[in-house]
Design a protein around this motif. Structure first.
Motif, PDB file in Angstrom:
ATOM      1  N   GLU A 450      38.109  47.994  37.889  1.00  0.00           N
ATOM      2  CA  GLU A 450      38.743  49.052  38.675  1.00  0.00           C
ATOM      3  C   GLU A 450      39.317  48.536  39.996  1.00  0.00           C
ATOM      4  O   GLU A 450      40.478  48.837  40.327  1.00  0.00           O
ATOM      5  N   PRO A 451      38.577  47.759  40.804  1.00  0.00           N
ATOM      6  CA  PRO A 451      39.170  47.250  42.041  1.00  0.00           C
ATOM      7  C   PRO A 451      40.431  46.413  41.801  1.00  0.00           C
ATOM      8  O   PRO A 451      41.413  46.515  42.543  1.00  0.00           O
ATOM      9  N   LEU A 452      40.403  45.580  40.772  1.00  0.00           N
ATOM     10  CA  LEU A 452      41.573  44.754  40.479  1.00  0.00           C
ATOM     11  C   LEU A 452      42.773  45.610  40.090  1.00  0.00           C
ATOM     12  O   LEU A 452      43.919  45.285  40.432  1.00  0.00           O
ATOM     13  N   SER A 453      42.532  46.693  39.391  1.00  0.00           N
ATOM     14  CA  SER A 453      43.653  47.558  39.002  1.00  0.00           C
ATOM     15  C   SER A 453      44.371  48.099  40.233  1.00  0.00           C
ATOM     16  O   SER A 453      45.606  48.173  40.266  1.00  0.00           O
ATOM     17  N   HIS A 454      43.633  48.466  41.260  1.00  0.00           N
ATOM     18  CA  HIS A 454      44.254  48.950  42.497  1.00  0.00           C
ATOM     19  C   HIS A 454      45.116  47.856  43.127  1.00  0.00           C
ATOM     20  O   HIS A 454      46.226  48.132  43.618  1.00  0.00           O
ATOM     21  N   LEU A 455      44.609  46.642  43.122  1.00  0.00           N
ATOM     22  CA  LEU A 455      45.349  45.535  43.731  1.00  0.00           C
ATOM     23  C   LEU A 455      46.617  45.223  42.936  1.00  0.00           C
ATOM     24  O   LEU A 455      47.658  44.891  43.511  1.00  0.00           O
ATOM     25  N   ILE A 456      46.553  45.357  41.614  1.00  0.00           N
ATOM     26  CA  ILE A 456      47.745  45.119  40.788  1.00  0.00           C
ATOM     27  C   ILE A 456      48.790  46.201  41.047  1.00  0.00           C
ATOM     28  O   ILE A 456      49.987  45.908  41.192  1.00  0.00           O
ATOM     29  N   TYR A 457      48.356  47.463  41.090  1.00  0.00           N
ATOM     30  CA  TYR A 457      49.309  48.539  41.364  1.00  0.00           C
ATOM     31  C   TYR A 457      50.031  48.303  42.692  1.00  0.00           C
ATOM     32  O   TYR A 457      51.229  48.577  42.825  1.00  0.00           O
ATOM     33  N   ALA A 458      49.295  47.813  43.685  1.00  0.00           N
ATOM     34  CA  ALA A 458      49.889  47.595  45.010  1.00  0.00           C
ATOM     35  C   ALA A 458      50.688  46.301  45.068  1.00  0.00           C
ATOM     36  O   ALA A 458      51.747  46.242  45.713  1.00  0.00           O
ATOM     37  N   GLY A 459      50.228  45.243  44.408  1.00  0.00           N
ATOM     38  CA  GLY A 459      50.843  43.935  44.551  1.00  0.00           C
ATOM     39  C   GLY A 459      51.978  43.646  43.595  1.00  0.00           C
ATOM     40  O   GLY A 459      52.793  42.755  43.845  1.00  0.00           O
TER      41      GLY A 459
END
Length: 597
Positions: A450-459
């Motif tokens: 879940e944390p990585l998904s947020h970073l992918i959406y943003a990055g």
């Protein structure tokens, strides 16, 4: 004086008039200047009365007891006076192609009616009591999008002032750390088992957890057992029994997908006669791929039904489970929870940002993503893919898109896993190959994070969603919330929410939007290339334009604000059946067959 206009719109098989206010809502106790306009080759339209929503004035075709009939055909913009009663809080319109109503064709927007809100009256809209019976709820029991919808829709409707409760199985695998004030509520006997009832608050919502002591939900997972149909059928029956024994009288029972579909027929065949007779059943189909027999039976018994986008509702309209019930079947696009998906308040990204500083925020997120995954820290276009790896999600198109992006000197980050071990193993082999050949430009993370998904959406600069079919899809909506541009296949909810920058300007404008992504038809490599190459070229060749596109998509509202209102319309139309059933005579009911549903 408030000026109200009835303006033509497009509704298949209907006359197409639409009510809305130019200067606000009508005020009770005054004579309001009522207007109308019409255009196009549609039926001549006569406004045919209004009633106080949820009051005694339910409309039936042969009744001419409504407070007004405007005596003119809507061919150009016209006006007429309407007296708004003191006790009205909503004016609900229908239209007819006959001035006197005899042998008429009526337009009531497929049972949903046309509305103008009323302010300043002595009555206020009474809140509804809505009970969701579901087997998933985010974040405590989430497998897919169903769990997100149950939580977010419930929150949005509760924010509108209504009472919302959720009944959920108490799984032994459930993480109760996200449940506040968790406590034992009661127990009751049913089906040869004691059923313990627990209560708690999840995301501000009242949730009742049913725990049969026969061990049906001590299976270590939400799905996957050979007896899932038996387990969930038992749960649905127990949920209705709980409501009955508690003395509840909900206005709406809302069930979801095949897993809680039994609520529809169990209520109609049994509990409607036991004391829950005032309830109306709403059934939402999130994915027709599973449990079609249960879905068809629920469609038969539900008062109103919906699926999660307009295009998907048309795509499945020919299915035998759906086709006989199109008169009560509607498409409502899902939303996302802007509090959960908020780049300005996201602990998983390095720099909070809004549309005003989207360039700086996404640059910082991209650098953090590259560093975390060991990718080359450079100004490459990044294509993100966040998905379950299933045939439905277009895995053959995903593979092609990875190689095509690398050929165009981009970077790729994929996050997702496959429930099928064969597909998981296939992508594991692909990951090994890609990491060996292009280790600084591609990373496949074959897990849930879940944390990585947020970073992918943003990055990421782009989020690819090449689904073969997609009832709604939340990935593209979250992507836009974070200023990432969706690249999608034109199907289901993807078609309803992503408007191609080159080909969909008029279609977007008709929805009050601007183009917001890249899309393609077909299900082959050429289709993916058509959208992906245009997207990458826009990033390389027109960076200023691309940055403005990122800002634009962030400012579009894909929250539950509008969908919640659409579901309230569905709830109201189902409740209106109560009045129509009591006021229509048998002779009138024959004429109401296609109207009062």
């Amino acid at each position: 004086m408030v000026r109200l206009v009835l303006q033509s719109g497009t509704h298949v098989g209907r006359s197409g008039a639409k009510a809305y206010s130019l200067r606000g809502s009508a005020r009770s106790g005054i004579r309001t200047d009522q207007g109308a306009s019409g255009d196009g080759p549609v039926l001549s339209r006569y406004p045919w009365g209004y009633w106080k929503r949820m009051s005694e004035g339910a409309w039936c075709p042969r009744e001419r007891r409504s407070p007004f009939i405007l005596p003119w055909v809507i061919r150009a913009q016209q006006r007429g006076p309407v007296k708004v009663p003191f006790d009205a809080y909503m004016m609900d319109f229908v239209f007819s192609d006959s001035e006197d109503g005899h042998d008429a064709t009526y337009d009531n927007r497929d049972g949903m009616d046309y509305h103008i809100p009323v302010t300043g009256g002595i009555l206020k809209e009474p809140p509804m009591h809505i009970v969701h019976v579901a087997v998933e709820m985010a974040p405590i029991a989430k497998v897919g999008g169903l769990g997100d919808v149950v939580t977010s829709l419930s929150r949005a409707v509760q924010d509108l002032g209504h009472s919302v409760e959720i009944i959920l199985p108490k799984y032994d695998c459930m993480n109760l750390s996200n449940v506040k004030d968790f406590q034992f509520n009661r127990s009751f006997a049913w089906g040869g088992s004691e059923i313990k009832v627990w209560f708690g608050k999840v995301e501000g919502l009242s949730v009742y957890f049913l725990e049969p002591q026969n061990g049906m939900f001590w299976a270590g997972s939400i799905y996957g057992g050979r007896n899932d149909a038996e387990r969930f059928g038992f749960f649905c029956h127990a949920a209705l029994e709980f409501l009955l024994q508690r003395g509840s009288h909900p206005d709406i029972l809302h069930c979801h997908d095949w897993s809680s579909a039994p609520v529809a027929w169990l209520f109609k065949e049994h509990y409607k006669h036991y004391g829950l007779s005032d309830a109306r059943v709403i059934f939402t189909i999130h994915n027709l791929e599973f449990g079609v027999h249960f879905i068809g039976k629920a469609m038969t018994h539900a008062d109103k039904a919906a699926t999660v986008s307009q295009t998907y509702s048309r795509e499945v309209s020919g299915n035998p489970a759906i086709a006989p019930h199109l008169h009560k079947f509607h498409g409502i696009v899902n939303g996302i929870d802007p509090d959960i998906w908020d780049p300005y308040n996201d602990n998983f990204i390095p720099v909070p940002y809004t549309s005003e500083n989207v360039v700086e925020g996404k640059k910082a997120a991209k650098e953090a993503l590259q560093q975390r995954l060991g990718l080359k820290r450079s100004d490459h276009a990044v294509v993100g893919i966040i998905t379950r790896l299933t045939v439905q999600k277009g895995i053959h198109l995903i593979k092609h898109a990875i190689w095509q992006t690398l050929q165009r000197d981009g970077q790729v980050v994929l996050l997702g896993s496959a429930p099928d071990p064969r597909i998981q193993n296939d992508f594991t082999n692909l990951a090994n190959q890609l990491h060996s050949l292009h280790g600084d430009r591609v990373r496949l993370c074959l897990t849930y994070d879940e944390p990585l998904s947020h970073l992918i959406y943003a990055g990421a600069d782009f989020i690819l969603v090449p689904s073969i079919f997609e009832p709604c899809g939340l990935t593209q909506l979250i992507a836009m919330r974070y200023g990432s541009i969706p690249v999608v296949r034109r199907t289901g909810g993807l078609y309803d929410t992503v408007f191609d920058v080159d080909n969909d300007k008029e279609r977007a404008q008709a929805q009050g939007l601007e183009p917001n992504g890249f899309s393609f038809d077909g299900a082959d490599a050429a289709g993916v290339d058509y959208a992906l190459n245009r997207a990458l070229s826009a990033w390389y060749d027109g960076r200023d334009w691309f940055n403005s596109l990122c800002q634009r998509v962030m400012e579009q509202d894909w929250s539950w604000n509008r969908p919640a209102l659409d579901y309230m319309e569905l709830y109201y139309s189902a409740r209106k059946l109560l009045n129509e059933e009591s006021t229509c005579t048998l002779f009138q009911a024959r004429r109401c067959t296609s109207i009062c549903k």
